[in-house]
Structure formats: structure tokens, C-alpha cells
Design an enzyme around this catalytic site. Structure first.
Site, mmCIF file in Angstrom:
data_model
loop_
_atom_site.group_PDB
_atom_site.id
_atom_site.type_symbol
_atom_site.label_atom_id
_atom_site.label_comp_id
_atom_site.label_asym_id
_atom_site.label_seq_id
_atom_site.Cartn_x
_atom_site.Cartn_y
_atom_site.Cartn_z
ATOM 1 N N HIS A 22 0.794 -1.428 0.115
ATOM 2 C CA HIS A 22 -0.012 0.033 -0.212
ATOM 3 C C HIS A 22 0.969 1.172 0.089
ATOM 4 C CE1 HIS A 22 -2.572 3.052 2.187
ATOM 5 N NE2 HIS A 22 -2.951 3.168 1.224
ATOM 6 N N ASP A 64 -4.766 3.920 -4.682
ATOM 7 C CA ASP A 64 -5.182 4.390 -3.423
ATOM 8 C C ASP A 64 -6.113 5.277 -3.292
ATOM 9 O OD1 ASP A 64 -4.416 4.913 -0.755
ATOM 10 O OD2 ASP A 64 -2.164 5.220 -0.860
ATOM 11 N N MET A 74 2.570 13.641 -16.313
ATOM 12 C CA MET A 74 3.877 14.689 -16.790
ATOM 13 C C MET A 74 3.053 15.764 -17.318
ATOM 14 S SD MET A 74 7.399 14.639 -18.700
ATOM 15 C CE MET A 74 8.009 13.254 -17.960
ATOM 16 N N TYR A 113 10.128 13.169 -12.911
ATOM 17 C CA TYR A 113 11.403 12.425 -12.949
ATOM 18 C C TYR A 113 11.685 12.004 -11.526
ATOM 19 C CZ TYR A 113 12.098 13.431 -17.929
ATOM 20 O OH TYR A 113 11.982 13.515 -19.248
ATOM 21 N N TYR A 131 4.187 12.319 -23.925
ATOM 22 C CA TYR A 131 3.754 12.502 -22.720
ATOM 23 C C TYR A 131 2.913 11.312 -22.116
ATOM 24 C CZ TYR A 131 5.315 17.185 -22.855
ATOM 25 O OH TYR A 131 6.189 18.243 -22.936
ATOM 26 N N ASN A 133 3.176 8.963 -20.016
ATOM 27 C CA ASN A 133 3.902 8.559 -18.709
ATOM 28 C C ASN A 133 2.619 8.846 -17.638
ATOM 29 O OD1 ASN A 133 6.643 8.535 -19.983
ATOM 30 N ND2 ASN A 133 6.314 10.642 -20.205
#
Length: 143
Positions: A22, A64, A74, A113, A131, A133
Site C-alpha cells: 500500500h 490508493d 507529466m 522524474y 507525454y 507517462n
């Protein structure tokens, strides 16, 4: 072979997803991301899109629900308000696949990053859309 596990998830990646606890984070990265130099554990899914990877990961991993931003992307350099098509696609996948969907939040490039370096693992996909990510924070699987 196992049933009901997306076939694109490698045995090593499945091990990482199972070993995560978790609050641990996983990065799904595009082909341009410096994954190997940023990762403690780097899994490669060359030829697989980031969107297909996200859908497969969310089939097994809960987001979560105790944090406001369990999914981070990003932001576009020079245009932080822009929403590239792949980010919109990420949101659609989260909305349809996550048990507790939330809007994706954005991080500035170098903050992204830094956060990626601390992640449990990075999955480098063959994604060519810029992009592509996203960072996911693992939630709790209830009894």
C-alpha cells in the site's frame, strides 16, 4: 499460463505488482522516458502501448483511495494546462477500470522524474505518443 491475467503482463512485472505494498508507486512510461537510468526495477514491454499497459495493470492493482492524487501524469513543458490525447485516454481508462476513479493530477517534468526515481518499479512501454507517462499509487485490497 494463468486465467484472468492480462497476457501482456510479464512474469517479472506480475511479481512486482504482487510485491508492491500500500502506497508504493509504479510508473508506466513511454518509449522516450529514461526508465533504465531512473529505475530500481525496470520492466520492458516493447511494442505495447502505455494505454494497454495501464488497462492491464488496473485490472489487478487498486488505486490508493486514501490520497487525493493516486494517478499522476507529466505536464506539458511550456503549456501546463494542455491535455494531450494520451492523457485524456489515461483518464478514460481510469474512469472505466479503476475501483475508485479519480482525476489524474499533473507534475512538472523534473518533479515527475524525481518521483519516478523513488517508484517501486518503472514499466517502459513502446508508447510513441508524447507525454505517455503515468505514476500510479497502489491502494489497499480489502478482506
Amino acid at each position: 499460463m494463468l486465467r484472468n491475467i492480462p497476457a501482456l503482463l510479464s512474469p517479472e512485472l506480475l511479481h512486482s505488482l504482487r510485491a508492491m505494498g500500500h502506497g508504493d508507486e509504479i510508473v508506466i512510461a513511454d518509449a522516450n522516458f529514461p526508465a533504465t537510468s531512473h529505475a530500481t526495477r525496470c520492466h520492458r514491454l516493447d511494442g505495447v502501448s502505455a494505454t494497454d499497459t495501464l488497462a492491464a495493470v488496473l485490472a489487478l492493482l487498486p488505486l490508493d483511495s486514501f490520497v487525493p492524487d493516486p494517478a499522476l501524469v507529466m505536464e506539458v513543458v511550456g503549456d501546463p494546462d494542455a491535455v494531450p490525447p494520451i492523457i485524456a485516454a489515461f483518464q478514460d481508462i481510469i474512469d472505466s477500470k479503476a475501483d475508485a476513479p479519480r482525476p489524474v493530477a499533473k507534475l512538472e517534468r523534473f518533479a515527475f522524474y524525481s518521483r519516478a526515481k523513488a517508484a517501486f518499479c518503472i514499466v517502459q512501454t513502446g508508447e510513441t505518443r508524447l507525454y505517455g507517462n503515468i505514476i500510479l499509487k497502489k491502494g489497499v485490497i480489502g478482506p
